[in-house]
Design an enzyme around this catalytic site. Structure first.
Site, PDB file in Angstrom:
ATOM      1  CB  SER A 277      -0.957   0.023   1.195  1.00  0.00           C
ATOM      2  OG  SER A 277      -0.257   0.313   2.383  1.00  0.00           O
TER       3      SER A 277
ATOM      4  CE  LYS B  96      -3.116   1.982   4.588  1.00  0.00           C
ATOM      5  NZ  LYS B  96      -2.341   0.819   4.961  1.00  0.00           N
TER       6      LYS B  96
END
Length: 197
Positions: free
Chosen positions: A119, A156
């Site tokens: 990701s 993230k």
């Protein structure tokens, strides 16, 4: 480095820092006082450090010890972090890895996490990389963070608008996750990435 307990590592770091500051090693009583343990407990830690080859002592002489193996720039690798969906938090010591001092922020603790998933590939953080995380409980918009939500950890980009936090992947094929700010705990900010070639 796997052979040191967390307390032994802290005692060794204390000895190194004490010598650097004062020019001589701490006494057994000073070690005991620093860690709020008995002098016998401090002595047992010194004996263990000596057996493992990290210090050398001269029996019967106060302050007669020297560090033979430094761990000043050895950073704990404490497990994996998912760069994808959230993952259950696993914080256990796997190893210590030597990191150049220039990568470390003075006055902060650091730890390493192994990345699982893709990701964060648009930030050049790939599956199998090690990320160096500076331990802190705050972040600015755009920072790459290790964050915990409901007991699970993820890697993230952090954005906060009012009382909403967005944890955004750096992969166009994946979606952001949104949470109330009080549900998100920042574990630290990513300050480096290491990769085997």
């Amino acid at each position: 480095m796997k052979d040191l307990t967390e307390r032994q590592r802290k005692v060794l770091l204390f000895i190194e820092e004490f010598i650097e500051k004062n020019g001589y090693p701490p006494s057994v009583r000073e070690i005991a006082r620093r860690f709020r343990i008995t002098p016998r407990g401090a002595l047992l830690h010194l004996i263990a450090l000596e057996k493992k080859g990290y210090i050398e002592r001269k029996n019967g002489k106060p302050r007669a010890l020297r560090v033979s193996k430094s761990i000043r720039n050895k950073i704990p690798l404490i497990g994996e972090i998912r760069a994808g969906e959230k993952r259950e938090a696993i914080e256990y010591l796997e190893d210590y890895i030597e990191i150049p001092e220039s990568f470390l922020s003075s006055g902060y603790d650091h730890f390493l996490l192994k990345v699982k998933g893709e990701s964060m590939i648009e930030e050049h953080i790939c599956d199998g990389d090690l990320v160096l995380v500076r331990r802190q409980d705050w972040a600015q918009n755009g920072d790459i963070v290790a964050a915990m939500v409901d007991g699970e950890v993820t890697l993230k980009k952090f954005y906060q608008r009012g009382d909403t936090v967005e944890l955004r992947p750096a992969n166009r094929e994946m979606s952001s996750m949104f949470f109330k700010a009080e549900k998100v705990k920042i574990l630290g900010k990513v300050v480096g990435v290491f990769r085997k070639l």
